[in-house]
Design an enzyme around this catalytic site. Structure first.
Site, PDB file in Angstrom:
ATOM      1  N   TYR A 141      36.937  57.716   5.508  1.00 47.92           N
ATOM      2  CA  TYR A 141      35.778  57.673   6.411  1.00 47.92           C
ATOM      3  C   TYR A 141      34.678  56.823   5.788  1.00 47.92           C
ATOM      4  O   TYR A 141      34.095  55.942   6.438  1.00 47.92           O
ATOM      5  CB  TYR A 141      35.286  59.095   6.674  1.00 47.92           C
ATOM      6  CG  TYR A 141      34.032  59.164   7.513  1.00 47.92           C
ATOM      7  CD1 TYR A 141      34.072  58.991   8.896  1.00 47.92           C
ATOM      8  CD2 TYR A 141      32.789  59.421   6.921  1.00 47.92           C
ATOM      9  CE1 TYR A 141      32.913  59.057   9.658  1.00 47.92           C
ATOM     10  CE2 TYR A 141      31.632  59.480   7.676  1.00 47.92           C
ATOM     11  CZ  TYR A 141      31.693  59.302   9.047  1.00 47.92           C
ATOM     12  OH  TYR A 141      30.542  59.356   9.807  1.00 47.92           O
ATOM     13  N   SER A 193      27.048  55.087   8.088  1.00 44.54           N
ATOM     14  CA  SER A 193      26.777  56.410   7.515  1.00 44.54           C
ATOM     15  C   SER A 193      26.381  56.229   6.061  1.00 44.54           C
ATOM     16  O   SER A 193      26.859  55.291   5.397  1.00 44.54           O
ATOM     17  CB  SER A 193      28.030  57.287   7.581  1.00 44.54           C
ATOM     18  OG  SER A 193      27.858  58.441   6.787  1.00 44.54           O
TER      19      SER A 193
HETATM   20  N1  LIG Z   1      26.998  63.580  12.775  1.00 43.33           N
HETATM   21  C1  LIG Z   1      26.905  63.126  11.536  1.00 43.33           C
HETATM   22  O1  LIG Z   1      26.677  63.889  10.567  1.00 43.33           O
HETATM   23  C2  LIG Z   1      27.057  61.659  11.285  1.00 43.33           C
HETATM   24  C3  LIG Z   1      26.611  61.153  10.049  1.00 43.33           C
HETATM   25  C4  LIG Z   1      26.756  59.797   9.794  1.00 43.33           C
HETATM   26  C5  LIG Z   1      27.316  58.971  10.743  1.00 43.33           C
HETATM   27  N2  LIG Z   1      27.762  59.487  11.928  1.00 43.33           N
HETATM   28  C6  LIG Z   1      28.371  58.566  12.893  1.00 43.33           C
HETATM   29  O2  LIG Z   1      27.720  58.668  14.135  1.00 43.33           O
HETATM   30  C7  LIG Z   1      28.609  58.256  15.174  1.00 43.33           C
HETATM   31  C8  LIG Z   1      28.577  59.284  16.294  1.00 43.33           C
HETATM   32  O3  LIG Z   1      29.106  60.482  15.798  1.00 43.33           O
HETATM   33  P1  LIG Z   1      28.583  61.904  16.239  1.00 43.33           P
HETATM   34  O4  LIG Z   1      28.101  62.588  15.038  1.00 43.33           O
HETATM   35  O5  LIG Z   1      27.718  61.817  17.423  1.00 43.33           O
HETATM   36  O6  LIG Z   1      30.006  62.557  16.588  1.00 43.33           O
HETATM   37  P2  LIG Z   1      30.559  63.349  17.848  1.00 43.33           P
HETATM   38  O7  LIG Z   1      29.541  64.314  18.331  1.00 43.33           O
HETATM   39  O8  LIG Z   1      31.885  63.821  17.444  1.00 43.33           O
HETATM   40  O9  LIG Z   1      30.689  62.189  18.932  1.00 43.33           O
HETATM   41  C9  LIG Z   1      31.618  61.160  18.773  1.00 43.33           C
HETATM   42  C10 LIG Z   1      31.651  60.343  20.049  1.00 43.33           C
HETATM   43  O10 LIG Z   1      32.683  59.373  19.921  1.00 43.33           O
HETATM   44  C11 LIG Z   1      33.598  59.529  21.001  1.00 43.33           C
HETATM   45  N3  LIG Z   1      34.948  59.236  20.558  1.00 43.33           N
HETATM   46  C12 LIG Z   1      35.669  59.857  19.593  1.00 43.33           C
HETATM   47  N4  LIG Z   1      36.912  59.345  19.507  1.00 43.33           N
HETATM   48  C13 LIG Z   1      36.953  58.359  20.446  1.00 43.33           C
HETATM   49  C14 LIG Z   1      37.964  57.462  20.871  1.00 43.33           C
HETATM   50  N5  LIG Z   1      39.208  57.458  20.311  1.00 43.33           N
HETATM   51  N6  LIG Z   1      37.693  56.584  21.861  1.00 43.33           N
HETATM   52  C15 LIG Z   1      36.462  56.579  22.440  1.00 43.33           C
HETATM   53  N7  LIG Z   1      35.468  57.394  22.083  1.00 43.33           N
HETATM   54  C16 LIG Z   1      35.711  58.279  21.101  1.00 43.33           C
HETATM   55  C17 LIG Z   1      33.466  60.964  21.442  1.00 43.33           C
HETATM   56  O11 LIG Z   1      33.743  61.112  22.813  1.00 43.33           O
HETATM   57  P3  LIG Z   1      35.152  61.600  23.446  1.00 43.33           P
HETATM   58  O12 LIG Z   1      35.686  62.722  22.616  1.00 43.33           O
HETATM   59  O13 LIG Z   1      34.744  61.972  24.841  1.00 43.33           O
HETATM   60  O14 LIG Z   1      36.000  60.366  23.431  1.00 43.33           O
HETATM   61  C18 LIG Z   1      31.972  61.193  21.245  1.00 43.33           C
HETATM   62  O15 LIG Z   1      31.270  60.725  22.370  1.00 43.33           O
HETATM   63  C19 LIG Z   1      29.981  58.101  14.511  1.00 43.33           C
HETATM   64  O16 LIG Z   1      30.224  56.741  14.264  1.00 43.33           O
HETATM   65  C20 LIG Z   1      29.821  58.843  13.199  1.00 43.33           C
HETATM   66  O17 LIG Z   1      30.695  58.376  12.210  1.00 43.33           O
HETATM   67  C21 LIG Z   1      27.636  60.803  12.214  1.00 43.33           C
END
Ligand SMILES: NC(=O)c1ccc[n+]([C@@H]2O[C@H](COP(=O)([O-])OP(=O)(O)OC[C@H]3O[C@@H](n4cnc5c(N)ncnc54)[C@H](OP(=O)(O)O)[C@@H]3O)[C@@H](O)[C@H]2O)c1
Length: 278
Positions: free
Chosen positions: A169, A156
């Protein structure tokens, strides 16, 4: 005839990744991971989806199988639980068809450091760093052995910015950038591509899960645009891809400034400013 068939079989077994490799994606039930699943399925890759919510992964898998004719397996796992994480590690270690790991699962926790519960802090560190590096460690030796494959780690821009106030984070995401850059240096010469992807705010559930109203953010990228851009970086074999960074020269200057310091670290004596009077 028999001999020819045997040779063909042996070749296929010893190098199964010459076919389109399978892609194992963590956090594939929604958000960025689900978008990766869709894009890689469209490219003809079989998938292994990993997350906690099995029903959501089954619905996604059913649609992607139907639309793209690919094979999709599902592993229900909480990656903060050692035994469930171990099952995913085993799959990565043993399944020679898996040639690409997308280390995407991640989470944030709301509030300032002193407001965050210690168990929540430990949980996001476990998910964002320990699980990620264990999965990379499980797959890397096999990929090196094969001389091909890829590891995509989702970091990120917060990992570059203590100023953003998401301290733990951001620290986990700084780990992802460092790990990816180091692994790239180690593994690229052995044929394995490592990419760090650094999104900024992207429209997914991560914000709501951490108690932030996404509508309060100044700019939010749509998830499909983010993943399509990340895959442009992937196809170019970039080591670090920052889709929202419009001026790529800024990243290059940042890296150059860091590298300027390196030769100076080897010193017998402390810098002048730290010397005490005898
Ligand atoms: N969205 C943003 O603004 C943003 C910005 C920078 C970086 N990121 C990064 O992008 C990545 C994906 O995030 P996202 O934005 O797509 O978030 P999201 O929509 O909340 O999705 C997170 C995913 O991780 C899974 N997950 C969460 N806790 C888990 C656990 N304990 N064990 C296994 N799976 C788990 C969730 O599935 P379940 O709940 O079904 O387990 C979901 O599939 C992350 O690493 C995040 O830090 C996101």
């Amino acid at each position: 005839m028999m001999i020819v068939m045997n040779i063909g079989f042996i070749r296929e077994e010893s190098n199964p990744m010459t076919a389109i490799p399978s892609v194992l994606i963590t956090g594939a039930s929604t958000g960025i991971g689900a978008a990766y699943a869709e894009r890689f399925a469209r490219r003809g890759h079989d998938l292994v989806l990993v997350a906690r919510d099995k029903a959501r992964m089954e619905a996604l898998a059913a649609r992607l199988r139907q639309e793209n004719g690919v094979a999709i397996d599902i592993i229900q796992a909480d990656l903060t639980k050692a035994d469930e994480l171990a099952a995913v590690e085993t799959r990565l270690r043993d399944d020679a068809r898996v040639g690409i790991l997308v280390n995407n699962a991640g989470a944030n926790v709301g509030g300032s450091f002193i407001e965050q519960a210690i168990d929540d802090v430990a949980r996001i560190v476990a998910l964002n760093t320990t699980a990620l590096v264990r999965l990379a460690s499980a797959v890397a030796p096999r990929l090196v052995e094969a001389g091909e494959g890829a590891i995509i780690n989702i970091g990120s821009v917060v990992g570059l910015a203590p100023e953003f106030g998401m301290t733990v984070y951001g620290a986990t995401k700084a780990f992802v950038v460092f790990l990816s850059q180091g692994l790239s240096l180690e593994l690229a010469p052995r044929g394995v591509y490592v990419q760090a992807v650094l999104p900024a705010a992207t429209r997914t559930e991560i914000w709501e899960r951490a108690g932030t109203d996404i509508n309060t953010l100044p700019a939010v990228m749509e998830v499909g645009e983010l993943v399509d851009a990340a895959l442009v970086g992937f196809d170019r074999r970039e080591s670090v891809t920052i889709p929202p960074l419009h001026d790529a020269a800024q990243w290059d200057a940042y890296q150059a400034a860091r590298q300027t310091m390196l030769p100076g670290f080897a010193q017998v004596h402390a810098a002048e400013r730290y010397r005490t009077a005898p």
